[in-house]
Design a protein around this motif. Sequence first.
Motif, PDB file in Angstrom:
ATOM      1  N   ASP A 256     -25.408  11.700  36.850  1.00  0.00           N
ATOM      2  CA  ASP A 256     -26.424  11.791  37.906  1.00  0.00           C
ATOM      3  C   ASP A 256     -26.338  13.126  38.638  1.00  0.00           C
ATOM      4  O   ASP A 256     -27.369  13.749  38.943  1.00  0.00           O
ATOM      5  N   ARG A 257     -25.119  13.597  38.932  1.00  0.00           N
ATOM      6  CA  ARG A 257     -24.998  14.875  39.621  1.00  0.00           C
ATOM      7  C   ARG A 257     -25.505  16.007  38.749  1.00  0.00           C
ATOM      8  O   ARG A 257     -26.141  16.952  39.227  1.00  0.00           O
ATOM      9  N   SER A 258     -25.246  15.923  37.443  1.00  0.00           N
ATOM     10  CA  SER A 258     -25.750  16.955  36.532  1.00  0.00           C
ATOM     11  C   SER A 258     -27.268  16.912  36.457  1.00  0.00           C
ATOM     12  O   SER A 258     -27.923  17.963  36.407  1.00  0.00           O
ATOM     13  N   ALA A 259     -27.840  15.720  36.444  1.00  0.00           N
ATOM     14  CA  ALA A 259     -29.301  15.607  36.410  1.00  0.00           C
ATOM     15  C   ALA A 259     -29.921  16.203  37.671  1.00  0.00           C
ATOM     16  O   ALA A 259     -30.925  16.938  37.607  1.00  0.00           O
ATOM     17  N   ILE A 260     -29.350  15.896  38.832  1.00  0.00           N
ATOM     18  CA  ILE A 260     -29.857  16.463  40.086  1.00  0.00           C
ATOM     19  C   ILE A 260     -29.746  17.982  40.062  1.00  0.00           C
ATOM     20  O   ILE A 260     -30.652  18.703  40.520  1.00  0.00           O
ATOM     21  N   SER A 307     -31.942  17.219  27.399  1.00  0.00           N
ATOM     22  CA  SER A 307     -30.959  16.398  28.094  1.00  0.00           C
ATOM     23  C   SER A 307     -31.626  15.476  29.110  1.00  0.00           C
ATOM     24  O   SER A 307     -31.261  14.302  29.229  1.00  0.00           O
ATOM     25  N   LEU A 308     -32.596  15.978  29.847  1.00  0.00           N
ATOM     26  CA  LEU A 308     -33.307  15.140  30.813  1.00  0.00           C
ATOM     27  C   LEU A 308     -34.098  14.039  30.110  1.00  0.00           C
ATOM     28  O   LEU A 308     -34.201  12.912  30.611  1.00  0.00           O
ATOM     29  N   ASN A 604     -21.846  32.565  36.583  1.00  0.00           N
ATOM     30  CA  ASN A 604     -22.885  32.101  37.503  1.00  0.00           C
ATOM     31  C   ASN A 604     -22.783  30.592  37.716  1.00  0.00           C
ATOM     32  O   ASN A 604     -22.353  29.835  36.838  1.00  0.00           O
ATOM     33  N   PHE A 605     -23.220  30.173  38.916  1.00  0.00           N
ATOM     34  CA  PHE A 605     -22.875  28.838  39.410  1.00  0.00           C
ATOM     35  C   PHE A 605     -24.016  28.253  40.225  1.00  0.00           C
ATOM     36  O   PHE A 605     -24.593  28.970  41.054  1.00  0.00           O
ATOM     37  N   PRO A 606     -24.261  26.931  40.039  1.00  0.00           N
ATOM     38  CA  PRO A 606     -23.852  26.121  38.899  1.00  0.00           C
ATOM     39  C   PRO A 606     -24.695  26.474  37.679  1.00  0.00           C
ATOM     40  O   PRO A 606     -25.797  27.000  37.806  1.00  0.00           O
ATOM     41  N   HIS A 611     -24.090  21.781  32.675  1.00  0.00           N
ATOM     42  CA  HIS A 611     -24.504  20.456  33.110  1.00  0.00           C
ATOM     43  C   HIS A 611     -25.322  19.735  32.043  1.00  0.00           C
ATOM     44  O   HIS A 611     -25.203  18.513  31.884  1.00  0.00           O
ATOM     45  N   LEU A 612     -26.157  20.443  31.301  1.00  0.00           N
ATOM     46  CA  LEU A 612     -26.911  19.765  30.242  1.00  0.00           C
ATOM     47  C   LEU A 612     -25.975  19.328  29.122  1.00  0.00           C
ATOM     48  O   LEU A 612     -26.163  18.257  28.515  1.00  0.00           O
TER      49      LEU A 612
END
Length: 636
Positions: A256-260, A307-308, A604-606, A611-612
Amino acid sequence: MGHLVRAGLRECSRRKAVTMGTSEYARIADHGLIGDLRTTALVATDGTIDWWCVPRFDSPSVFASLVDQRTGGHCRIRPARSDAPGRQLYFPDTAVLITRFSTDEGIGEVVDFMPPSPDPADATPRWLVRMVRCVRGRMDFRLDIAPRFDYGRALHQTVVTDEGALFESADTSVVLHTIREPGDTALRLVGELDLHAEITLETGQVRGIVLEQNPLGPPRALPVAEVERAFQDTVRFWHTWLSRSTYQGRWREAVDRSAITLKLLTHAPSGALVAAPTAGLPEQLGGERNWDYRYTWVRDASFAVSSLLDLGFTDEATAFARWLADRYEEGGIGPSGPLRVLYRVDGSPDVPEQVLDHWEGHRGSAPVRVGNAAGDQLQLDIYGELFDALYRAHQHGLRVGRPGWRALCGLLDWLADNWDRTDEGIWETRGGRRDFTYGRVMSWVAFDRGLRLAAELGLPAPVERWRAARDLVHDQVWQHGWNPERRAFTQQYGGEVLDASLLRMARAGFVAPQEPAWLDTLAAMERDLVVDGQVLRYDPAASPDGLVGSEGTFSLCTFDYVGALARSGRSAEARLLFERALTHANHLGLHAEEIGLTGEQLGNFPQAFTHLALIDAAVTLDRLCGTEPGPGLWVG
């Protein structure tokens, strides 16, 4: 109206700025991310916003002390009597960031958020809200705000009023509104170009500021109730959006955090997704590998959309497909064919690379670059990633119309004539074009997915030509990309160097996950590229890429490795390495591009890539964990 001061930036810097040593930079990982689907800001654990570009991701910065403490600019809110860092958390299932501070006198919080607007036509000036509240006891907060426009190069003027302040440069203006209750004394703002204020709060009191980009009116005093409504609206937006996720697996919090995070990297007015919200953060401290990722790469965005889609989010795929269709309709053949490698979020291809030589770089890591010369490269893999994403969208019920199909046919027809060319590859090397194996594999994917779409949708297409090209690519990769002495697929035709991008070969369907040649390739990568479960992209010393220095392990590749292990039947090992990779997240579950030798986040961040890939690995593990390879998975 108060007083008006205009001064030169250099003079102000000499007189007022506090020069900090490189050791005083907040670490890359010591940040949270907030955003409004137009741009984002980074908030450090000490209450400093040290990265904010307005009005878009790819606009010049207003705050950028993360890459130059002297002239980058910042906005800091922290207790006046403590240097202790705050503790950060997100309001559950949102992008609302809370930084908590504790002192002998009380406990206070800074609540940072940017109310999003998914409506592409919404031209309302955007807010960056910094609510300050005392939770218990009493707390004296100190506010310091020092904007530096156009990457610290532009002059600006500051107007202070009883209601707030206006910071205005030639191209950009930002208003500071105060948050207060009726009858309050105005915040005391003191300074010339920079402002300072003291805020004293008792239990339950809420005050603060709102920064408004390119405002329509002058500063005003905002009632606490108005800002709290904006807070509730922001929470409601994120809860509503996340409720569409279909993910019910083991790692819901991380997914969920990665999706956000991926959603925060989406530019709602256009549908484009950026690779990361920052520029110039080093892949090696003190090194030169410092790039600007605030643009839309066809590859990265295609990966993110895929991924989404796996989580049930389809609107982002539709919006990105429309954005891509517009790029194709603009016509012309560029360095990478009908599509360029990267664009600005509005679709402009104009991303010239330049060095900001007046900035010292994060912890002394110069040069700081903005723009990206990779936009002029040839990278053939982008077509495979795009067609794979479109095929996944088709599997999720999204359909290609006739105009869109004609555009896709045009892309594949161009690729049929050009797939057998040298290029710069997925890692955008600057050492000249090569016969990169990954680029050929993804060309195969493009033809394969195009053929599947044509067959499943019953659409007209030159299928015989595409099929012939697909088969030629497949045979060529096996003939020249496979090294029988190394018993592995290699980075370049005829070479010996391994490359972690090829971890995606089984996922793409080019090889069977139990095929001996693939298992041998995994074993070779484990010997050369895997360090304590973390994966290097490749060895720059063995395969010069035109740049000086080295880099850390690449988190995208680490999560791809997890997926490759799971598909190959090593699910228990894959799960352990996945859990270990999650420990490299920061305190909020955010990941940068790379991990250094000491475990520090770099780059670079994030990073959307990371995340994907985390989402992909989690979904793969949920599907395959606990299964063992059985008959029929591979037939030799």
